[in-house]
Design an enzyme around this catalytic site. Structure first.
Site, PDB file in Angstrom:
ATOM      1  N   HIS A  72     -11.118  -2.854  13.294  1.00 31.13           N
ATOM      2  CA  HIS A  72     -12.535  -3.107  13.036  1.00 31.13           C
ATOM      3  C   HIS A  72     -12.651  -4.417  12.274  1.00 31.13           C
ATOM      4  O   HIS A  72     -12.122  -4.534  11.173  1.00 31.13           O
ATOM      5  CB  HIS A  72     -13.154  -1.968  12.206  1.00 31.13           C
ATOM      6  CG  HIS A  72     -13.542  -0.783  13.033  1.00 31.13           C
ATOM      7  ND1 HIS A  72     -14.564   0.068  12.693  1.00 31.13           N
ATOM      8  CD2 HIS A  72     -13.049  -0.322  14.207  1.00 31.13           C
ATOM      9  CE1 HIS A  72     -14.685   1.006  13.614  1.00 31.13           C
ATOM     10  NE2 HIS A  72     -13.776   0.807  14.544  1.00 31.13           N
ATOM     11  N   TYR A 200     -22.853   2.106   6.961  1.00 31.53           N
ATOM     12  CA  TYR A 200     -23.114   2.641   5.615  1.00 31.53           C
ATOM     13  C   TYR A 200     -24.626   2.538   5.407  1.00 31.53           C
ATOM     14  O   TYR A 200     -25.182   1.440   5.452  1.00 31.53           O
ATOM     15  CB  TYR A 200     -22.404   1.801   4.556  1.00 31.53           C
ATOM     16  CG  TYR A 200     -20.900   1.963   4.510  1.00 31.53           C
ATOM     17  CD1 TYR A 200     -20.069   1.205   5.339  1.00 31.53           C
ATOM     18  CD2 TYR A 200     -20.303   2.872   3.637  1.00 31.53           C
ATOM     19  CE1 TYR A 200     -18.685   1.348   5.301  1.00 31.53           C
ATOM     20  CE2 TYR A 200     -18.915   3.016   3.584  1.00 31.53           C
ATOM     21  CZ  TYR A 200     -18.124   2.255   4.419  1.00 31.53           C
ATOM     22  OH  TYR A 200     -16.749   2.407   4.388  1.00 31.53           O
ATOM     23  N   PRO A 292     -15.156   7.900  -2.147  1.00 34.87           N
ATOM     24  CA  PRO A 292     -14.705   7.389  -0.845  1.00 34.87           C
ATOM     25  C   PRO A 292     -15.589   6.281  -0.252  1.00 34.87           C
ATOM     26  O   PRO A 292     -15.276   5.735   0.793  1.00 34.87           O
ATOM     27  CB  PRO A 292     -14.703   8.626   0.045  1.00 34.87           C
ATOM     28  CG  PRO A 292     -15.483   9.640  -0.646  1.00 34.87           C
ATOM     29  CD  PRO A 292     -15.469   9.321  -2.096  1.00 34.87           C
ATOM     30  N   LYS A 296     -11.014   3.493  -0.248  1.00 34.06           N
ATOM     31  CA  LYS A 296      -9.889   2.966  -1.005  1.00 34.06           C
ATOM     32  C   LYS A 296      -8.821   3.995  -1.364  1.00 34.06           C
ATOM     33  O   LYS A 296      -7.702   3.641  -1.724  1.00 34.06           O
ATOM     34  CB  LYS A 296     -10.396   2.320  -2.310  1.00 34.06           C
ATOM     35  CG  LYS A 296     -11.177   1.073  -2.082  1.00 34.06           C
ATOM     36  CD  LYS A 296     -10.312  -0.056  -1.520  1.00 34.06           C
ATOM     37  CE  LYS A 296     -11.107  -0.993  -0.638  1.00 34.06           C
ATOM     38  NZ  LYS A 296     -10.513  -1.221   0.679  1.00 34.06           N
ATOM     39  N   TYR A 384     -13.214  -4.915   0.676  1.00 30.90           N
ATOM     40  CA  TYR A 384     -13.180  -3.813   1.648  1.00 30.90           C
ATOM     41  C   TYR A 384     -11.893  -3.858   2.481  1.00 30.90           C
ATOM     42  O   TYR A 384     -11.273  -2.830   2.746  1.00 30.90           O
ATOM     43  CB  TYR A 384     -14.398  -3.889   2.576  1.00 30.90           C
ATOM     44  CG  TYR A 384     -14.591  -2.626   3.398  1.00 30.90           C
ATOM     45  CD1 TYR A 384     -13.965  -2.464   4.638  1.00 30.90           C
ATOM     46  CD2 TYR A 384     -15.377  -1.578   2.933  1.00 30.90           C
ATOM     47  CE1 TYR A 384     -14.109  -1.301   5.371  1.00 30.90           C
ATOM     48  CE2 TYR A 384     -15.550  -0.410   3.678  1.00 30.90           C
ATOM     49  CZ  TYR A 384     -14.901  -0.278   4.899  1.00 30.90           C
ATOM     50  OH  TYR A 384     -15.043   0.886   5.619  1.00 30.90           O
TER      51      TYR A 384
HETATM   52  P1  FAS Z   1      -2.996  14.196  -1.954  1.00 32.77           P
HETATM   53  O1  FAS Z   1      -3.947  15.004  -2.787  1.00 32.77           O
HETATM   54  O2  FAS Z   1      -3.351  13.848  -0.558  1.00 32.77           O
HETATM   55  O3  FAS Z   1      -1.592  14.968  -1.851  1.00 32.77           O
HETATM   56  C1  FAS Z   1      -1.044  15.622  -2.974  1.00 32.77           C
HETATM   57  C2  FAS Z   1      -0.123  16.725  -2.456  1.00 32.77           C
HETATM   58  O4  FAS Z   1       0.501  17.354  -3.578  1.00 32.77           O
HETATM   59  C3  FAS Z   1      -0.898  17.800  -1.706  1.00 32.77           C
HETATM   60  O5  FAS Z   1      -0.281  18.061  -0.458  1.00 32.77           O
HETATM   61  C4  FAS Z   1      -0.811  19.024  -2.634  1.00 32.77           C
HETATM   62  O6  FAS Z   1      -0.724  20.246  -1.920  1.00 32.77           O
HETATM   63  C5  FAS Z   1       0.477  18.749  -3.390  1.00 32.77           C
HETATM   64  N1  FAS Z   1       0.523  19.379  -4.706  1.00 32.77           N
HETATM   65  C6  FAS Z   1      -0.484  19.495  -5.599  1.00 32.77           C
HETATM   66  N2  FAS Z   1      -0.043  20.125  -6.717  1.00 32.77           N
HETATM   67  C7  FAS Z   1       1.281  20.394  -6.513  1.00 32.77           C
HETATM   68  C8  FAS Z   1       2.282  21.030  -7.293  1.00 32.77           C
HETATM   69  N3  FAS Z   1       2.021  21.501  -8.509  1.00 32.77           N
HETATM   70  N4  FAS Z   1       3.539  21.153  -6.762  1.00 32.77           N
HETATM   71  C9  FAS Z   1       3.808  20.641  -5.526  1.00 32.77           C
HETATM   72  N5  FAS Z   1       2.897  20.032  -4.739  1.00 32.77           N
HETATM   73  C10 FAS Z   1       1.651  19.920  -5.235  1.00 32.77           C
HETATM   74  N6  FAS Z   1      -9.884   8.561   0.791  1.00 32.77           N
HETATM   75  C11 FAS Z   1     -10.389   7.617   1.594  1.00 32.77           C
HETATM   76  O7  FAS Z   1      -9.913   6.477   1.563  1.00 32.77           O
HETATM   77  N7  FAS Z   1     -11.434   7.910   2.458  1.00 32.77           N
HETATM   78  C12 FAS Z   1     -11.971   9.183   2.527  1.00 32.77           C
HETATM   79  O8  FAS Z   1     -12.897   9.426   3.298  1.00 32.77           O
HETATM   80  C13 FAS Z   1     -11.453  10.197   1.713  1.00 32.77           C
HETATM   81  N8  FAS Z   1     -11.958  11.480   1.778  1.00 32.77           N
HETATM   82  C14 FAS Z   1     -11.442  12.447   0.939  1.00 32.77           C
HETATM   83  C15 FAS Z   1     -11.919  13.787   0.969  1.00 32.77           C
HETATM   84  C16 FAS Z   1     -11.405  14.766   0.104  1.00 32.77           C
HETATM   85  C17 FAS Z   1     -11.938  16.194   0.136  1.00 32.77           C
HETATM   86  C18 FAS Z   1     -10.382  14.418  -0.816  1.00 32.77           C
HETATM   87  C19 FAS Z   1      -9.831  15.464  -1.782  1.00 32.77           C
HETATM   88  C20 FAS Z   1      -9.891  13.109  -0.847  1.00 32.77           C
HETATM   89  C21 FAS Z   1     -10.406  12.113   0.024  1.00 32.77           C
HETATM   90  N9  FAS Z   1      -9.927  10.806   0.037  1.00 32.77           N
HETATM   91  C22 FAS Z   1     -10.415   9.833   0.843  1.00 32.77           C
HETATM   92  C23 FAS Z   1      -8.885  10.429  -0.820  1.00 32.77           C
HETATM   93  C24 FAS Z   1      -7.596  10.888  -0.201  1.00 32.77           C
HETATM   94  O9  FAS Z   1      -7.487  10.353   1.080  1.00 32.77           O
HETATM   95  C25 FAS Z   1      -6.495  10.497  -1.139  1.00 32.77           C
HETATM   96  O10 FAS Z   1      -6.645   9.174  -1.602  1.00 32.77           O
HETATM   97  C26 FAS Z   1      -5.127  10.677  -0.529  1.00 32.77           C
HETATM   98  O11 FAS Z   1      -5.021  11.978  -0.038  1.00 32.77           O
HETATM   99  C27 FAS Z   1      -4.103  10.381  -1.630  1.00 32.77           C
HETATM  100  O12 FAS Z   1      -2.909  10.876  -1.233  1.00 32.77           O
HETATM  101  P2  FAS Z   1      -1.926  11.559  -2.302  1.00 32.77           P
HETATM  102  O13 FAS Z   1      -1.839  10.696  -3.509  1.00 32.77           O
HETATM  103  O14 FAS Z   1      -0.688  11.893  -1.528  1.00 32.77           O
HETATM  104  O15 FAS Z   1      -2.664  12.890  -2.792  1.00 32.77           O
HETATM  105  C1  PHB Z   2     -13.885   8.189   7.115  1.00 32.53           C
HETATM  106  O1  PHB Z   2     -13.855   7.796   8.302  1.00 32.53           O
HETATM  107  O2  PHB Z   2     -13.527   9.332   6.770  1.00 32.53           O
HETATM  108  C2  PHB Z   2     -14.373   7.232   6.046  1.00 32.53           C
HETATM  109  C3  PHB Z   2     -14.528   5.888   6.365  1.00 32.53           C
HETATM  110  C4  PHB Z   2     -14.972   5.018   5.384  1.00 32.53           C
HETATM  111  C5  PHB Z   2     -15.257   5.504   4.117  1.00 32.53           C
HETATM  112  C6  PHB Z   2     -15.083   6.858   3.797  1.00 32.53           C
HETATM  113  C7  PHB Z   2     -14.633   7.728   4.771  1.00 32.53           C
HETATM  114  O3  PHB Z   2     -15.709   4.649   3.164  1.00 32.53           O
END
Ligand code: FAS
Ligand code: PHB
Length: 389
Positions: A72, A200, A292, A296, A384
């Site tokens: 994109h 957005y 989000p 980032k 971005y």
């Molecule tokens: P994660 O949270 O992905 O992974 C951590 C892992 O550790 C999990 O698998 C968990 O089960 C495990 N864990 C936790 N406690 C533990 C323990 N005590 N023992 C062992 N394992 C354990 N980012 C974007 O850029 N765009 C988005 O649209 C976006 N949407 C999101 C929506 C939601 C609901 C959430 C929660 C996050 C979102 N994020 C988004 C952010 C997300 O993408 C994170 O930045 C990304 O998952 C980060 O990855 P990790 O640091 O690996 O953490």
């Molecule tokens: C998504 O596609 O999940 C998405 C893209 C851009 C954002 C947040 C989420 O800023």
């Protein structure tokens, strides 16, 4: 069991760090609380910066990404006055790649399996020990048995609700936080995306985002009050509200269909410092959370992994213990840059409860500058598409 680096958490941070370290000849073990299916079932991020794409290629996980990722070169922003585009390629010569976090995690698992990495799922009651000494270890339970992993270093990749950050004494941690008074209701639907690039939307009824995973899978979000529950929103009600917030010309022609995933995520900005405590290093969501809006979260996890994998290779392979001291300062500089940008995008695009007319005019002025000033577009595009590593 023994490994040079014990990694807590099998999400993107933990798997990517394990992949890079193992390819460098450093032994790892990954401890994940959930099942693999549970981890792979989470629908989260969708946009990768070039830095994250390059990290995945360097980790030997970029083949499907190169095939299926969608480049994109810009994105759209809309207000009640209309829609305008910020051209990343023209402003900063960069693009982003649309490729879901679910796919990233799948690719990482496949690469880790191919290398025979030990990933222990359903590891319960993980606890960290000896962090301030030179021989840390990790305990956990599985199948009713207690286990121990001796290691040289521990990477806390266990997300916001993990135990790693809590393993740093509270009086040694500084936590910075802003909780936003709204959430995002997200829907994944097997429909054609509403537009070729992301939209957005700043609307008096609230923020909306039209995104995608591929040409047959769309991802949408609308801002909702924190008091809302997923069950409050039928698919019909969601599509109706989304269409009211997107530009009319987009809403009129967009395809709607069943939701195959629907969830509400709270929004917060959060950073914990320091990122290092003795032999423990915090990575990704264990250390920071961004709203989000700036796409980032996953991308910051990738740059943390870049910095920490370099530091650990320096310490383990080149006996440069000083390299480990560099991890925190290097990572935090980029973390705070992304924190600022994510806060700014959230501030100009959402409706805040009790927002005054003055606040409204400031938002409109910010968006007008973004529409009409090249310098504003350069700054937005630079942030971005990703600040330099
Ligand atoms: P994660 O949270 O992905 O992974 C951590 C892992 O550790 C999990 O698998 C968990 O089960 C495990 N864990 C936790 N406690 C533990 C323990 N005590 N023992 C062992 N394992 C354990 N980012 C974007 O850029 N765009 C988005 O649209 C976006 N949407 C999101 C929506 C939601 C609901 C959430 C929660 C996050 C979102 N994020 C988004 C952010 C997300 O993408 C994170 O930045 C990304 O998952 C980060 O990855 P990790 O640091 O690996 O953490
Ligand atoms: C998504 O596609 O999940 C998405 C893209 C851009 C954002 C947040 C989420 O800023």
């Amino acid at each position: 069991m023994r490994a040079q680096v014990a990694i807590i958490g099998g999400g993107p941070s933990g798997l990517l760090l394990s992949q890079i370290l193992m390819r460098a000849g450093i032994s790892t073990v990954v401890l994940e609380r959930q099942t693999r299916d549970y981890v792979l079932g989470r629908i989260r991020a969708g946009v990768l910066e070039r830095g994250a794409v390059e990290m995945l290629h360097r980790a030997g996980c970029g083949e499907r990404l190169a095939r299926e990722g969608i480049a994109h070169e810009g994105c759209n922003l809309s207000t009640v006055k209309g829609m305008f585009r910020v051209d990343f390629q023209a402003r900063v010569g960069e693009a982003v790649t649309v490729y879901g976090q679910t796919e990233v995690t799948q690719d990482l698992y496949a690469a880790q399996d191919a290398m025979g990495v030990v990933i222990i799922h359903e590891a319960a009651n993980v606890a960290l020990h000896g962090l301030e000494g030179s021989a840390p270890w990790v305990s956990y339970e599985k199948d009713g048995q207690s286990h121990r992993i001796d290691c040289d270093y521990i990477a806390g990749c266990d997300g916001f609700h993990g135990i790693s950050r809590q393993s740093i004494p509270a009086d040694k941690r500084t936590e910075y936080e802003r909780v936003y008074p709204f959430g995002w209701l997200g829907v994944l639907s097997p429909t054609a995306p509403a537009a070729e690039e992301l939209i957005y939307a700043n609307h008096p009824r609230g923020f909306a985002l039209a995104s995608m995973r591929n040409e047959k899978l769309s991802r949408y979000y609308i801002q909702v009050p924190l008091s809302d529950k997923v069950e409050d929103w039928s698919d019909l009600a969601f599509w109706d509200e989304l269409k009211r917030r997107l530009p009319a010309e987009v809403a009129e022609s967009m395809e709607t269909g069943p939701s195959i995933e629907k969830s509400i995520a709270p929004l917060r900005s959060f950073v914990a410092e320091p990122l290092r405590w003795g032999r423990l290093f915090l990575v990704g969501d264990a250390a920071h959370i961004v709203p989000p809006t700036g796409a980032k979260g996953l991308n910051l996890a990738a740059s943390d992994v870049h910095y920490l994998s370099e530091a650990l290779q320096g310490a383990i392979l080149e006996s440069d213990a000083g390299a480990l001291d560099q991890y925190g300062p290097r990572a935090l500089k980029r973390i705070w840059g992304a924190m600022r940008f994510s806060w700014w995008m959230t501030s100009i695009l959402h409706r805040f409860p009790g927002q005054s007319d003055f606040d409204q005019k400031i938002q409109e002025s910010e968006l007008l500058q973004l529409e009409t000033l090249e310098s504003a577009q350069v700054t937005m595009a630079r942030n971005y598409t990703g600040l330099p590593y």
